[in-house]
Write an enzyme that holds these catalytic residues in place. Sequence first.
Site, PDB file in Angstrom:
ATOM      1  N   LYS A  79       7.606  18.695  33.525  1.00 36.77           N
ATOM      2  CA  LYS A  79       8.828  18.160  32.920  1.00 36.77           C
ATOM      3  C   LYS A  79       9.911  19.229  32.910  1.00 36.77           C
ATOM      4  O   LYS A  79       9.630  20.401  32.636  1.00 36.77           O
ATOM      5  CB  LYS A  79       8.517  17.711  31.486  1.00 36.77           C
ATOM      6  CG  LYS A  79       9.672  17.026  30.764  1.00 36.77           C
ATOM      7  CD  LYS A  79       9.248  16.554  29.363  1.00 36.77           C
ATOM      8  CE  LYS A  79      10.376  15.817  28.660  1.00 36.77           C
ATOM      9  NZ  LYS A  79       9.961  15.321  27.324  1.00 36.77           N
ATOM     10  N   SER A 148      10.938  10.579  26.382  1.00 39.12           N
ATOM     11  CA  SER A 148      11.800  11.374  27.233  1.00 39.12           C
ATOM     12  C   SER A 148      11.122  11.894  28.494  1.00 39.12           C
ATOM     13  O   SER A 148      11.799  12.312  29.419  1.00 39.12           O
ATOM     14  CB  SER A 148      12.308  12.573  26.432  1.00 39.12           C
ATOM     15  OG  SER A 148      11.218  13.425  26.073  1.00 39.12           O
ATOM     16  N   SER A 172       7.695  10.747  22.902  1.00 45.98           N
ATOM     17  CA  SER A 172       8.087  11.010  24.294  1.00 45.98           C
ATOM     18  C   SER A 172       6.936  11.179  25.267  1.00 45.98           C
ATOM     19  O   SER A 172       7.161  11.315  26.468  1.00 45.98           O
ATOM     20  CB  SER A 172       8.971  12.263  24.364  1.00 45.98           C
ATOM     21  OG  SER A 172      10.270  11.983  23.912  1.00 45.98           O
TER      22      SER A 172
END
Lengths: 433, 433
Positions: A79, A148, A172
């Site tokens: 990420k 997210s 998330s």
Amino acid sequence: MEPHELTVAEASQLIREGKLTPTRLLDSILKRIDALEPTLEAWVTMDRERALSDAEALTREAQEGSIRSPVHGIPVGIKDIYFTQGLRTTMGSPIYADHIPEYDAETVAILRDAGAVIPGKTETTEFAAYDPAPTRNPWNTEHTPGGSSSGSAAAVSSGMCPTALGSQTGGSVIRPAAFCGVVGFKPTYDLISRLGVFPLAWSLDHVGFFTRTVEDATILLNVLSGVEHRPDPEPPKLGLLRGYYEKTADESVWEGLMDAADRLEDGGAEVVELRLPRSFEYVHPAHSIIFATEAASVHEEGFRKNPESYKPKMRSHVAGGLLIPSPAYLRAKRIRGVFAMEARDLLGEADCLLTPSSVTPALRSLKSTGDPAFNAPWSFCGFPSITVPCGLTGDGLPLGLQLTGLPYGEEGLLSAAGWCERILDFPKGPRTP
Amino acid sequence: MEPHELTVAEASQLIREGKLTPTRLLDSILKRIDALEPTLEAWVTMDRERALSDAEALTREAQEGSIRSPVHGIPVGIKDIYFTQGLRTTMGSPIYADHIPEYDAETVAILRDAGAVIPGKTETTEFAAYDPAPTRNPWNTEHTPGGSSSGSAAAVSSGMCPTALGSQTGGSVIRPAAFCGVVGFKPTYDLISRLGVFPLAWSLDHVGFFTRTVEDATILLNVLSGVEHRPDPEPPKLGLLRGYYEKTADESVWEGLMDAADRLEDGGAEVVELRLPRSFEYVHPAHSIIFATEAASVHEEGFRKNPESYKPKMRSHVAGGLLIPSPAYLRAKRIRGVFAMEARDLLGEADCLLTPSSVTPALRSLKSTGDPAFNAPWSFCGFPSITVPCGLTGDGLPLGLQLTGLPYGEEGLLSAAGWCERILDFPKGPRTP
């Protein structure tokens, strides 16, 4: 079967046996990315050259009989809020569009040492908050993959990599994993180092990861924590939380959970109904206060200088956080202590807590990543939680069930999750959009 | 010499040798209290019966040859924010006028176990903040004894007990000790348990104590910390802080410090001038923000219900704290980290830092306890500090010098303080008002 379809455990086994090389695996992964990325937009920055040379070195090592760990030669998506030395790390923000860290996040360094290959960085919402990334859901590209950790969830779901790192401050990891039909795991707060992960709200931020099986989640946990967890799947005693969860869940979500619970009971699990503790009603407001306060604290200076460089949702969180009176923050922190104690008591009555993983299935929208309300309580108290796919809606969208355990109770939680996964029997192969 | 005139070390020695009994010592102390209390008002609540029976039991133990510790049979005054089981503890507030705790503060329990005798509770400003107690200064009863540990400072100064517990959040030990011509010591933050001490601002609150000699301060530290510190007085290298301190100090205070510094140099100490670090300019505002925020957090509920039950200064602190934005609190906490690092570097250049102990001598007023500005920086960063009487003003009021050391550097700090005390040769006998 193409290598990109393999789980971490399967690929790892073949590499150990000399039947698959890291180079061949990476090659298949990169082809899959080339094929799907124009549709899914899961990657911000690729690092093909380094990945190829790392895979070659790891291939030679394997041929010499040296295997570093169960992730030797395994591609792992990262990420884009995890710092990667020499590789652009943007936090999904124009402010950091050209930001090249000088060091690896501790988790990234551990993975590299263990022999993982990093094809590139996956899309994140801005600063891992609520302003969407461009990523689409592999199950239906008109729907959000959730956020997210949008890129990591979509990449693992679609076979663009067998596993990827995400992070969770509200929901998330669990929410996008549920939306994309994969396993998402958020271990106990602070169990895995956040060093080099850009903070959103540091007392709520967790490292987490996406895999397509519970077995793979165990492999990632063991590599990242340095502790050998050995889950032993057995029929668990599940504490079903109705009340708030039932009242709030989309009808399709609650039906999916009830159906899954029936199948688990038929398989031999015990399902008991538990009542949410009294402090639960303060959990969401207290979570919001800590979230906004700490986010505002991180961004205060930049925000005052240049508020236009933030997207609307983040801007509103930071602006709001700057107005919260400080005793409210301290009170919110105290509520966390009370809720954690009450949640611990609740877990005296079951092996883990059972809820839906999300309020709705993946929304038909790329403007919203969905609601983290079902996950935020466990980010708030820092208890480990995991989502396992449990079925599909009438529209063919995946649903997940969320299991929550005691702090540092990862082994028991993975035992329960592994057993549920076996009973629920959701397809584990990658999804082609 | 009457027993009430003895220091802790002297009385302890006589008790060990069988030349003084705890009962005889307490008797002398209670007579001294009877004589002076109407003038000085240092005690809120007496506990004569328990003190007498404890002293008798400790006398029997001593006669049987059993001495518990260096405070066996020593009377210790306890500031009225320390919880005492079964004995009223008011925090100087009408809200707690009838509050009888069910347990002893950890420090009180340690002292009792070690054989200390507790004659009663000493006056504190309201909640150990700024609204004065009725106590008067033994050196001049029209002057404040300082605060917040007003009763403890006046009691030790006047021989109503040889030692007493206080607490410091800004300058509540060092300042009253300096105003009353005694030794005041605030060890490193968290070195001594605050359990059972009513919080004012928990990340700044320190346990501290008053004695008439540095030797006695070492005895108290050793009993309360459970660690045997063995200071070895030698001429120290003192880092004199001019700048802010010189600009802010009352003329008589700075003259007194310069005179003391000369005498210390003549005695063999090295005095070097050090510059305050850059972050010092943020220290006072950051201290105020943490102070008001945490005080507001403790009192928020009671204050909203009944603001009139608070005195004006405390009311204004709580009301102000409720308005501070939460990111300001977090930023203030970060400034503490920066200042602590810079102060640690500064202490690489001297054994301890040298400043005046107070901005002014004891003010001619019972409406203000004086300014803690010279002490607050060391409460802010949690470094240990001690005040040693160093002379008198032209008006015959005591002055103190404040020495500050590294965290957990108590042994070195007491070595320096003991040496300075010997050179400065301030009278150690109790002051009769």
